[in-house]
Design a protein around this motif. Structure first.
Motif, PDB file in Angstrom:
ATOM      1  N   CYS A   1      -9.023  14.993 -19.928  1.00  0.00           N
ATOM      2  CA  CYS A   1      -7.598  14.529 -19.397  1.00  0.00           C
ATOM      3  C   CYS A   1      -7.752  13.262 -18.482  1.00  0.00           C
ATOM      4  CB  CYS A   1      -7.433  15.552 -18.270  1.00  0.00           C
ATOM      5  SG  CYS A   1      -5.967  15.339 -17.262  1.00  0.00           S
TER       6      CYS A   1
ATOM      7  N   SER B   1      -3.278  12.777 -21.925  1.00  0.00           N
ATOM      8  CA  SER B   1      -2.369  13.393 -20.697  1.00  0.00           C
ATOM      9  C   SER B   1      -1.942  14.771 -20.836  1.00  0.00           C
ATOM     10  CB  SER B   1      -1.442  12.383 -20.360  1.00  0.00           C
ATOM     11  OG  SER B   1      -0.297  12.258 -21.314  1.00  0.00           O
TER      12      SER B   1
ATOM     13  N   ASP C   1      -2.537  16.636 -17.434  1.00  0.00           N
ATOM     14  CA  ASP C   1      -2.059  16.129 -16.425  1.00  0.00           C
ATOM     15  C   ASP C   1      -1.155  16.955 -15.497  1.00  0.00           C
ATOM     16  OD1 ASP C   1      -3.291  14.090 -17.165  1.00  0.00           O
ATOM     17  OD2 ASP C   1      -1.722  12.663 -17.087  1.00  0.00           O
ATOM     18  N   GLN C   2      -0.437  17.910 -15.815  1.00  0.00           N
ATOM     19  CA  GLN C   2       0.513  18.729 -15.191  1.00  0.00           C
ATOM     20  C   GLN C   2      -0.291  19.827 -14.499  1.00  0.00           C
ATOM     21  OE1 GLN C   2       0.534  18.385 -18.292  1.00  0.00           O
ATOM     22  NE2 GLN C   2       0.771  20.375 -19.443  1.00  0.00           N
ATOM     23  N   ARG C   3      -1.596  20.167 -14.804  1.00  0.00           N
ATOM     24  CA  ARG C   3      -2.398  21.282 -14.178  1.00  0.00           C
ATOM     25  C   ARG C   3      -3.408  20.662 -13.156  1.00  0.00           C
ATOM     26  NH1 ARG C   3      -3.910  25.842 -18.716  1.00  0.00           N
ATOM     27  NH2 ARG C   3      -4.284  26.769 -16.531  1.00  0.00           N
TER      28      ARG C   3
END
Length: 278
Positions: free
Chosen positions: A178, A255, A258-260
């Motif tokens: 990531c 990416s 990324d949201q995690r």
């Protein structure tokens, strides 16, 4: 003599349960034999919540990375393990020097195309198995990034949004790829430290560096037994360094994770605004 497949499911599950505690890999391989064994093995492998979360004082090592993963994914838990003995003697400091794909390219199963394809295929069973299979799962993961340069040091922090069942091998693999979790080509090293949990973001920000054994910064007690810290270090890359040419893009930072990666989730900072000075 009755053959293995003549046994009822209840007995087969007990056998597989005992076998998984001794060695995990045969249970994974059993999934390839037929549908029945695949279903039974899957119940054993994916039931990561069956491990009781002991609070006994004697259970200081309740959470550990499974030995199979340390063998099959050597170098991903501590990048210093990806270097050869000759390189370790030659290098004063074991740094990736920006070649962040080196630990991936040197994985034991990445040396031949057939093995690499088998591991990297969509739905590979290792991705869904607990990182600490056989012991209590990791339920909290901090990512601490430390960047050192001539003009000063900087630190950053993320908390990985983990499922209730805990950390899997596949999730760690994805976190390492990531773009928020590393420094890309300026990555120097990383290490997964089990049994640690960031206690104070204030102290981390004040020190501008991460100290794994600092009791003011890190919790290493009972509450941290099912926690871990991914400690990533980076800095400017030597101009003389040229990364090896890699045609395969399987290990390129992306990416998708990324949201995690979440900001600080602990107590609010000890800062009280008292007004402006005249």
């Amino acid at each position: 003599m009755a053959i293995l497949m003549d046994l009822p499911n209840e007995i087969l599950i007990s056998i597989l349960d005992i076998l998984s505690a001794v060695e995990l890999q045969p249970v994974i391989i059993l999934q390839l034999i037929n549908r029945r064994l695949r279903a039974l093995a899957k119940d054993i492998l994916y039931d990561t919540q069956r491990i009781s979360n002991s609070n006994d004082d004697d259970d200081a090592e309740s959470t550990q990375i499974n030995p199979l993963w340390r063998t099959k994914f050597k170098g991903l838990f501590d990048t210093s393990d990806c270097f050869t003995d000759a390189e370790k003697k030659k290098m004063a400091y074991l740094t990736l020097n920006g070649d962040y794909t080196l630990p991936f390219r040197r994985l034991p199963w990445a040396q031949t195309e057939s093995e690499r394809d088998a591991y990297l295929r969509p739905g590979a069973s290792w991705r869904e198995i607990s990182l600490t299979f056989g012991r209590a799962p990791i339920t909290h993961l901090d990512v601490v990034k430390s960047y050192s340069a001539s003009d000063g040091d900087a630190v950053d922090y993320y908390q990985v949004d983990l499922p209730s069942s805990g950390m899997t091998m596949g999730l760690l693999y994805d976190v390492l790829l990531c773009d928020k979790a590393t420094f890309g080509h300026e990555t120097g090293s990383w290490e997964l430290i089990v049994g640690r949990r960031l206690l104070s973001f204030d102290v981390l920000f004040e020190y501008e560096c991460f100290i794994p054994d600092d009791r003011d910064m890190v919790d290493i007690g009972k509450e941290a037994r099912q926690a871990a810290v991914l400690y990533v270090r980076g800095g400017p890359v030597s101009r003389k360094f040229t990364p090896e040419i890699v045609e395969d893009n399987s290990w390129v930072i992306n990416s998708q994770m990324d949201q995690r990666l979440l900001p600080w989730q602990g107590p609010i900072q000890n800062f009280v605004f008292t007004g402006y000075y005249d």
